[in-house]
Design an enzyme around this catalytic site. Structure first.
Site, PDB file in Angstrom:
ATOM      1  N   ARG A  71      55.175 -23.806 -87.430  1.00 26.38           N
ATOM      2  CA  ARG A  71      55.458 -22.461 -86.914  1.00 26.38           C
ATOM      3  C   ARG A  71      55.425 -21.423 -88.043  1.00 26.38           C
ATOM      4  O   ARG A  71      54.950 -20.293 -87.861  1.00 26.38           O
ATOM      5  CB  ARG A  71      56.826 -22.468 -86.225  1.00 26.38           C
ATOM      6  CG  ARG A  71      57.188 -21.143 -85.585  1.00 26.38           C
ATOM      7  CD  ARG A  71      58.415 -21.288 -84.704  1.00 26.38           C
ATOM      8  NE  ARG A  71      58.748 -20.052 -84.029  1.00 26.38           N
ATOM      9  CZ  ARG A  71      59.913 -19.418 -84.154  1.00 26.38           C
ATOM     10  NH1 ARG A  71      60.866 -19.927 -84.925  1.00 26.38           N
ATOM     11  NH2 ARG A  71      60.133 -18.300 -83.509  1.00 26.38           N
ATOM     12  N   HIS A  75      53.404 -17.906 -88.153  1.00 26.85           N
ATOM     13  CA  HIS A  75      54.087 -16.629 -88.361  1.00 26.85           C
ATOM     14  C   HIS A  75      53.642 -15.952 -89.653  1.00 26.85           C
ATOM     15  O   HIS A  75      53.678 -14.731 -89.764  1.00 26.85           O
ATOM     16  CB  HIS A  75      55.612 -16.826 -88.347  1.00 26.85           C
ATOM     17  CG  HIS A  75      56.155 -17.038 -86.966  1.00 26.85           C
ATOM     18  ND1 HIS A  75      57.451 -16.747 -86.619  1.00 26.85           N
ATOM     19  CD2 HIS A  75      55.567 -17.502 -85.838  1.00 26.85           C
ATOM     20  CE1 HIS A  75      57.638 -17.029 -85.335  1.00 26.85           C
ATOM     21  NE2 HIS A  75      56.520 -17.498 -84.845  1.00 26.85           N
ATOM     22  N   ASP A  76      53.246 -16.750 -90.640  1.00 29.37           N
ATOM     23  CA  ASP A  76      52.721 -16.141 -91.866  1.00 29.37           C
ATOM     24  C   ASP A  76      51.339 -15.539 -91.595  1.00 29.37           C
ATOM     25  O   ASP A  76      51.090 -14.367 -91.881  1.00 29.37           O
ATOM     26  CB  ASP A  76      52.642 -17.182 -92.989  1.00 29.37           C
ATOM     27  CG  ASP A  76      52.198 -16.546 -94.308  1.00 29.37           C
ATOM     28  OD1 ASP A  76      52.513 -15.351 -94.529  1.00 29.37           O
ATOM     29  OD2 ASP A  76      51.538 -17.228 -95.118  1.00 29.37           O
ATOM     30  N   VAL A  79      50.747 -12.235 -89.482  1.00 29.42           N
ATOM     31  CA  VAL A  79      51.302 -10.976 -89.988  1.00 29.42           C
ATOM     32  C   VAL A  79      50.774 -10.747 -91.408  1.00 29.42           C
ATOM     33  O   VAL A  79      51.133 -11.483 -92.322  1.00 29.42           O
ATOM     34  CB  VAL A  79      52.853 -11.006 -89.972  1.00 29.42           C
ATOM     35  CG1 VAL A  79      53.419  -9.657 -90.389  1.00 29.42           C
ATOM     36  CG2 VAL A  79      53.377 -11.400 -88.593  1.00 29.42           C
ATOM     37  N   ASP A  83      49.616 -14.925 -96.397  1.00 28.27           N
ATOM     38  CA  ASP A  83      49.902 -14.416 -97.737  1.00 28.27           C
ATOM     39  C   ASP A  83      51.347 -14.689 -98.154  1.00 28.27           C
ATOM     40  O   ASP A  83      51.857 -14.070 -99.090  1.00 28.27           O
ATOM     41  CB  ASP A  83      49.655 -12.897 -97.795  1.00 28.27           C
ATOM     42  CG  ASP A  83      50.641 -12.131 -96.923  1.00 28.27           C
ATOM     43  OD1 ASP A  83      51.288 -12.767 -96.055  1.00 28.27           O
ATOM     44  OD2 ASP A  83      50.791 -10.912 -97.115  1.00 28.27           O
ATOM     45  N   SER A  85      53.934 -13.770 -96.878  1.00 24.75           N
ATOM     46  CA  SER A  85      54.842 -12.628 -96.697  1.00 24.75           C
ATOM     47  C   SER A  85      56.093 -13.031 -95.915  1.00 24.75           C
ATOM     48  O   SER A  85      57.147 -12.414 -96.062  1.00 24.75           O
ATOM     49  CB  SER A  85      54.117 -11.470 -95.994  1.00 24.75           C
ATOM     50  OG  SER A  85      53.491 -11.921 -94.810  1.00 24.75           O
ATOM     51  N   ASN A 104      61.876 -14.426 -86.478  1.00 23.90           N
ATOM     52  CA  ASN A 104      62.000 -15.395 -87.578  1.00 23.90           C
ATOM     53  C   ASN A 104      63.434 -15.813 -87.882  1.00 23.90           C
ATOM     54  O   ASN A 104      63.675 -16.935 -88.331  1.00 23.90           O
ATOM     55  CB  ASN A 104      61.379 -14.814 -88.853  1.00 23.90           C
ATOM     56  CG  ASN A 104      59.874 -14.673 -88.753  1.00 23.90           C
ATOM     57  OD1 ASN A 104      59.203 -15.515 -88.154  1.00 23.90           O
ATOM     58  ND2 ASN A 104      59.351 -13.604 -89.311  1.00 23.90           N
ATOM     59  N   PRO A 173      53.105 -12.744 -80.648  1.00 24.06           N
ATOM     60  CA  PRO A 173      53.403 -12.658 -79.213  1.00 24.06           C
ATOM     61  C   PRO A 173      54.855 -13.049 -78.930  1.00 24.06           C
ATOM     62  O   PRO A 173      55.412 -13.901 -79.616  1.00 24.06           O
ATOM     63  CB  PRO A 173      52.430 -13.665 -78.585  1.00 24.06           C
ATOM     64  CG  PRO A 173      52.034 -14.577 -79.687  1.00 24.06           C
ATOM     65  CD  PRO A 173      52.125 -13.796 -80.961  1.00 24.06           C
ATOM     66  N   HIS A 203      53.878 -26.545 -79.143  1.00 27.51           N
ATOM     67  CA  HIS A 203      55.160 -26.581 -78.433  1.00 27.51           C
ATOM     68  C   HIS A 203      55.439 -27.960 -77.840  1.00 27.51           C
ATOM     69  O   HIS A 203      56.190 -28.088 -76.889  1.00 27.51           O
ATOM     70  CB  HIS A 203      55.215 -25.477 -77.371  1.00 27.51           C
ATOM     71  CG  HIS A 203      55.300 -24.100 -77.958  1.00 27.51           C
ATOM     72  ND1 HIS A 203      55.134 -22.954 -77.221  1.00 27.51           N
ATOM     73  CD2 HIS A 203      55.543 -23.691 -79.237  1.00 27.51           C
ATOM     74  CE1 HIS A 203      55.254 -21.887 -78.026  1.00 27.51           C
ATOM     75  NE2 HIS A 203      55.492 -22.316 -79.257  1.00 27.51           N
TER      76      HIS A 203
END
Ligand code: HEM
Ligand SMILES: *[C@@H]1O[C@H](CO)[C@@H](O)[C@H](O)[C@H]1NC(C)=O
Length: 330
Positions: A71, A75-76, A79, A83, A85, A104, A173, A203
């Site tokens: 996950r 998520h990295d 966005v 990188d 972030s 997060n 999302p 999932h």
């Protein structure tokens, strides 16, 4: 081709690299398979194997961490590209990085695994391996240990210096999205509906907090959720509960990254509106059925989509950097 090593690379070595590039598929302008194999400082360290060892140990202790790592990669990459972030901690200069977004915090996990791998790598060859690549390798390794899904992934990503909470919900999302909203967020990243369906198979592992799906239980029960499954969820997640409980994503095989997810979608036993919505159009429903039928085919598509997600790279030079500590910019 970007070379980070400050050392002079021998001509023969250059030839080898060029030859290798000719036979390996190049999926992104700046990423290469085995990027760190060519690094002078790291030449005595098998970078990818070192990360794999750290991930193996962490998953043996807690398989849920593997879910967290897969996950984390999503998520990295969604966005600001892959990188790292998402790894940056709040500071006085930047009190609200991505990590502090509701998407997060407090749910995202596995940060210590990245820290451990980074610490080991900094001892072997300091300043060479990016945190963004460690996240990509760690997610790949989690897919191997939890799903026997194995794939090579190119590397050479750089770490970013910008991380903003405000950008997270603009790019990731939400679990209550309609199918078309969900598809639009993936399309925004160049990912097709089929890749969206394929990656949703993640999932089949890990957990969710009640707050991510109680919209389907209260005040009225979502008619597309299996009644007995909803009953179980209500038991763990009472209305207006003081604590946010957790439930497994897949009650059948909670720690197995598998096509069981698609069987759960068909049985209306999945947590999120977005999961169940895969059945709301005939084209995505057909993909769900095919993935439920053929695990081998799904695994191959999953591997390809994970690699593609890793090509979401926006930084190919300065101010991109190799962080010393994955939680803070240099
Ligand atoms: C399709 C749109 C998606 C939505 C709306 C979504 C949403 C969510 C939500 C709300 C959670 C539960 C967080 C919590 O409350 O603890 C979750 C968990 C998870 N998601 Fe997704 N997700 C999506 C796609 C993906 C993708 C593409 C991946 C990776 C390939 C992924 C991997 C995971 C994993 C592994 C977990 C379990 C995490 C853990 O146990 O720590 N998800 N997702
Ligand atoms: C499942 O998919 C694989 C890979 O695409 C294919 O080789 C195999 O024939 C399929 N199996 C079935 C039962 O359709």
């Amino acid at each position: 081709m970007r070379r980070r090593s400050s050392n002079i690379v021998a001509f023969s070595c250059m030839f080898f690299i060029l030859a290798l590039q000719a036979i390996l598929p190049i999926s992104s302008a700046s990423l290469q398979y085995g990027f760190y194999d060519y690094d002078y400082k790291c030449k005595r360290t098998n970078v990818e194997l070192l990360v794999r060892g750290v991930v193996a140990k962490a998953i043996r202790k807690d398989p849920g961490v593997g879910a967290g790592l897969i996950r984390m990669y999503f998520h990295d990459c969604f966005v600001r590209g892959c990188d790292a972030s998402v790894l940056l901690d709040p500071t006085t200069a930047n009190p609200t990085p991505e990590k502090t977004s509701g998407a997060n915090f407090p749910s995202l996990r596995g940060f210590e695994v990245i820290d451990q791998a980074k610490a080991k790598l900094e001892r072997r060859c300091p300043g060479v391996v990016s945190c963004a690549d460690i996240v990509a390798f760690a997610a790949r390794d989690a897919a191997l240990f939890l799903g026997r899904i194995s794939y090579p992934i190119p590397s050479g990503r750089l770490d970013g210096r910008v991380s903003l909470q405000s950008e997270v919900l603009q790019n990731l999302p939400a679990p209550f999205f309609s199918l078309s909203q969900n598809e639009a967020f993936f399309a925004n990243k160049g990912m097709s509906p089929e890749e969206m369906v394929t990656l949703s198979g993640a999932h089949s592992i890990g957990r969710s907090h009640c707050s991510s799906f109680t919209n389907r239980l209260y005040p009225t029960e979502d008619p597309t959720i299996d009644r007995s499954f909803a009953g179980i969820l209500k038991g763990v997640c009472p209305q207006n509960a003081a604590v946010d409980g957790v439930v497994p994503q897949d009650i059948v095989t909670p720690n197995r990254l598998s096509n069981q997810y698609y069987k759960n979608v068909k049985a209306h036993k999945v947590l999120f509106t977005t999961d169940q919505n895969l059945m709301s159009s005939s084209d995505t429903a057909a993909m769900v059925k095919e993935n439920a039928r053929n695990q081998t085919a799904w695994k191959a598509k999953f591997a390809a989509a994970m690699v593609k997600m890793g090509n979401l790279v926006e930084l190919t030079g300065p101010p991109g950097e190799i962080r010393k500590n994955c939680r803070v910019v240099n």
